[in-house]
Design an enzyme around this catalytic site. Structure first.
Site, mmCIF file in Angstrom:
data_model
loop_
_atom_site.group_PDB
_atom_site.id
_atom_site.type_symbol
_atom_site.label_atom_id
_atom_site.label_comp_id
_atom_site.label_asym_id
_atom_site.label_seq_id
_atom_site.Cartn_x
_atom_site.Cartn_y
_atom_site.Cartn_z
ATOM 1 N N HIS A 121 50.264 50.972 37.893
ATOM 2 C CA HIS A 121 49.301 51.656 37.013
ATOM 3 C C HIS A 121 50.099 52.422 35.954
ATOM 4 O O HIS A 121 51.229 52.859 36.223
ATOM 5 C CB HIS A 121 48.505 52.630 37.887
ATOM 6 C CG HIS A 121 47.369 53.328 37.212
ATOM 7 N ND1 HIS A 121 47.551 54.435 36.427
ATOM 8 C CD2 HIS A 121 46.039 53.092 37.216
ATOM 9 C CE1 HIS A 121 46.372 54.855 35.988
ATOM 10 N NE2 HIS A 121 45.432 54.053 36.453
ATOM 11 N N ASP A 198 52.895 55.632 45.196
ATOM 12 C CA ASP A 198 51.622 55.916 44.541
ATOM 13 C C ASP A 198 50.526 55.492 45.516
ATOM 14 O O ASP A 198 50.285 54.296 45.715
ATOM 15 C CB ASP A 198 51.534 55.132 43.220
ATOM 16 C CG ASP A 198 50.151 55.247 42.577
ATOM 17 O OD1 ASP A 198 49.223 55.772 43.214
ATOM 18 O OD2 ASP A 198 50.007 54.786 41.424
ATOM 19 N N GLN A 201 45.343 54.205 45.588
ATOM 20 C CA GLN A 201 44.397 53.213 46.111
ATOM 21 C C GLN A 201 44.559 52.968 47.608
ATOM 22 O O GLN A 201 43.773 52.220 48.187
ATOM 23 C CB GLN A 201 44.557 51.870 45.359
ATOM 24 C CG GLN A 201 44.247 51.929 43.882
ATOM 25 C CD GLN A 201 42.776 52.208 43.574
ATOM 26 O OE1 GLN A 201 41.903 52.113 44.438
ATOM 27 N NE2 GLN A 201 42.490 52.555 42.332
ATOM 28 N N LYS A 224 39.001 59.581 44.612
ATOM 29 C CA LYS A 224 38.854 58.188 45.056
ATOM 30 C C LYS A 224 38.588 58.103 46.554
ATOM 31 O O LYS A 224 38.443 57.027 47.105
ATOM 32 C CB LYS A 224 40.124 57.395 44.722
ATOM 33 C CG LYS A 224 40.352 57.219 43.215
ATOM 34 C CD LYS A 224 41.534 56.319 42.968
ATOM 35 C CE LYS A 224 42.113 56.431 41.581
ATOM 36 N NZ LYS A 224 41.295 55.805 40.544
ATOM 37 N N CYS A 364 44.269 50.108 33.217
ATOM 38 C CA CYS A 364 45.476 50.931 33.065
ATOM 39 C C CYS A 364 46.691 50.225 33.656
ATOM 40 O O CYS A 364 47.527 50.869 34.324
ATOM 41 C CB CYS A 364 45.307 52.313 33.701
ATOM 42 S SG CYS A 364 43.954 53.237 33.018
HETATM 43 N N1 7TS Z 1 47.645 54.982 40.444
HETATM 44 C C1 7TS Z 1 46.781 54.012 40.788
HETATM 45 C C2 7TS Z 1 47.237 52.892 41.644
HETATM 46 C C3 7TS Z 1 45.457 54.097 40.362
HETATM 47 O O1 7TS Z 1 44.601 53.137 40.709
HETATM 48 C C4 7TS Z 1 45.045 55.192 39.569
HETATM 49 C C5 7TS Z 1 43.668 55.276 38.992
HETATM 50 C C6 7TS Z 1 45.990 56.174 39.263
HETATM 51 C C7 7TS Z 1 47.287 56.030 39.708
HETATM 52 C C8 7TS Z 1 45.639 57.406 38.488
HETATM 53 O O2 7TS Z 1 44.805 58.206 39.253
HETATM 54 P P1 7TS Z 1 44.149 59.531 38.631
HETATM 55 O O3 7TS Z 1 43.223 60.002 39.697
HETATM 56 O O4 7TS Z 1 45.250 60.470 38.344
HETATM 57 O O5 7TS Z 1 43.433 59.086 37.391
HETATM 58 N N2 7TS Z 1 43.020 54.057 38.881
HETATM 59 C C9 7TS Z 1 41.861 53.782 38.251
HETATM 60 C C10 7TS Z 1 41.295 52.523 38.257
HETATM 61 O O6 7TS Z 1 41.764 51.543 38.819
HETATM 62 N N3 7TS Z 1 40.152 52.555 37.553
HETATM 63 O O7 7TS Z 1 39.983 53.782 37.075
HETATM 64 C C11 7TS Z 1 41.040 54.575 37.517
#
Ligand code: 7TS
Length: 409
Positions: A121, A198, A201, A224, A364
């Site tokens: 990501h 990371d 997910q 999430k 992303c």
């Molecule tokens: N890493 C992964 C693997 C992610 O899927 C996401 C967000 C992030 C980092 C960033 O997370 P945040 O909470 O700091 O924004 N992924 C997604 C997605 O797949 N669709 O919208 C956000």
């Protein structure tokens, strides 16, 4: 696990969208929240809203106890050794940025290497690009196998004794693939590098044990995993965090402030400058209680079963391309796809007219999109409140989409 009982705890799911009962298949972007998390936030603001770690009044003590109680819940959830290793942040993005800003800046020099993968990501790419620019270190990529998985031979071929940081997502937000982060951590350590995971997910969908993985840092987001937005976690091994400088300076993170110098509080508070995300942390604690009551193994099984069902049903649609491994055992609950030459935004728009929420775009993960030779894809992602019927509705929606764009087929 009784999914219908679980669904009843998510009031948002009980509504019509565009004249159809809502089918929410975008939990990888953000999950929905059970009523008990919503009520926990309300209770905090109605009954004991107060700043933490300051003064001794009753509301302040209640808020502090609840905030620090949430930290202990997170510690247990990931099996960290100590609450000193659990830092509350704004989310995965902030957590990864802090490791890059603090650890990488202090420990990298020219000639050192940072190793990531093609499927990361943007949150796990750009902070390392910036750290590489600041320090003169080199950013290297572990390539992907044809089905989007990572081979440990490729990891061994990419990680060298010059590698100082390896940072890999445990579950891809596009391919759904589960990466062998425990084995990658071992290779990183054999080469003297630290391992960053990371977990954005993975934390919502599977049991995580940081001691078993032996990762040095882990980042994840509350929103999430049934928690509120604006709260996340950075786990780090104590000896590493102890030697890191805070990223934000100000109130609450200090021990003593003199005119020209200051000293920091002990871990984890030296990283939590300013008024922390009190309601968010307490809400995340409640979300963790909820997930534990359902059972992380039960959730993992449920999500994987739905993914297997979706893969089977969706692969029967003529003209569909499904990305990532087709073996359900290698993935979690999401399916990313394209429907012939229909733009994924058009797919998502037709599905939305049917009350079905999916995400379309580059997710992303532009380097991965390039690797997939797709400018964008559509993604259906599942969580503990989704059912086989939701997937049947998705498949019917996709068949409708095909009819709508029949000139393309
Ligand atoms: N890493 C992964 C693997 C992610 O899927 C996401 C967000 C992030 C980092 C960033 O997370 P945040 O909470 O700091 O924004 N992924 C997604 C997605 O797949 N669709 O919208 C956000």
């Amino acid at each position: 696990m009784n999914v219908l009982d679980i669904r009843r705890q998510f009031p948002i799911l009980n509504q019509e969208v565009n004249g159809h009962p809502l089918v929410y298949l975008d939990s990888s972007a953000t999950s929905q929240k059970p009523v008990r998390v919503i009520e926990t936030l309300e209770k905090y603001y109605r009954e004991y809203n107060s700043n933490v770690h300051r003064g001794v009044h009753t509301l302040g003590t209640r808020a502090t106890d609840a905030y620090e109680g949430a930290r202990e819940k997170v510690r247990k959830f990931i099996n960290a050794k100590s609450i000193q290793e659990v830092i509350f942040t704004r989310g995965t993005t902030t957590s990864l940025n802090w490791v890059a800003a603090s650890y990488a800046t202090a420990n990298l020099k020219e000639g050192d290497e940072i190793v990531i993968t093609y499927m990361e990501h943007h949150s796990n790419i750009i902070p390392w690009q910036q750290a590489a620019k600041r320090t003169g270190a080199k950013l290297k990529y572990i390539p992907l196998q044809a089905d989007g998985t990572i081979s440990l031979d490729d990891v061994r071929a990419t990680v060298t004794s010059n590698t100082k940081i390896v940072s890999v997502m445990q579950v891809s937000n596009v391919l759904g693939v589960i990466n062998p982060v425990k084995e990658i951590a071992q290779i990183a350590h054999e080469n003297g590098a630290v391992m960053v995971v990371d977990g954005a997910q993975s934390a919502p969908h599977m049991k995580i044990d940081v001691q078993d993985l032996d990762c040095d840092f882990l980042a994840f987001s509350g929103h999430k995993m049934c928690g509120p937005t604006g709260i996340g976690v950075l786990y780090g091994k104590k000896h590493l965090l102890e030697n890191m400088e805070p990223v934000e300076f100000g109130g609450e993170m200090i021990d003593f402030v003199e005119l020209y110098d200051s000293t920091w509080k002990e871990l984890p508070w030296k990283f939590e400058g300013g008024t922390p995300i009190i309601a968010g942390a307490i809400g995340l604690g409640e979300a963790i209680d909820f997930l534990n009551e359902v059972g992380m193994d039960t959730i993992a099984e449920h999500d994987q079963r739905l993914a297997a069902y979706a893969l089977e049903r969706m692969s029967g649609i003529e003209g569909i391309s499904i990305y990532g491994p087709l073996d359900p055992a290698k993935r979690t609950g999401m399916v990313t796809f394209n429907l012939a030459d229909v733009h994924p935004h058009d797919v998502a728009t037709v599905l939305d007219a049917e009350g079905i929420a999916v995400r379309a775009g580059h997710h992303c993960a532009q380097p991965l999109m390039k690797w997939l030779k797709a400018s964008a894809t559509a993604r259906a992602s599942f969580y503990l409140y989704n059912t086989e019927e939701d997937i049947d509705r998705l498949v019917s929606g996709l068949v409708k989409t095909k009819e709508y764009f029949s000139d393309v087929f």
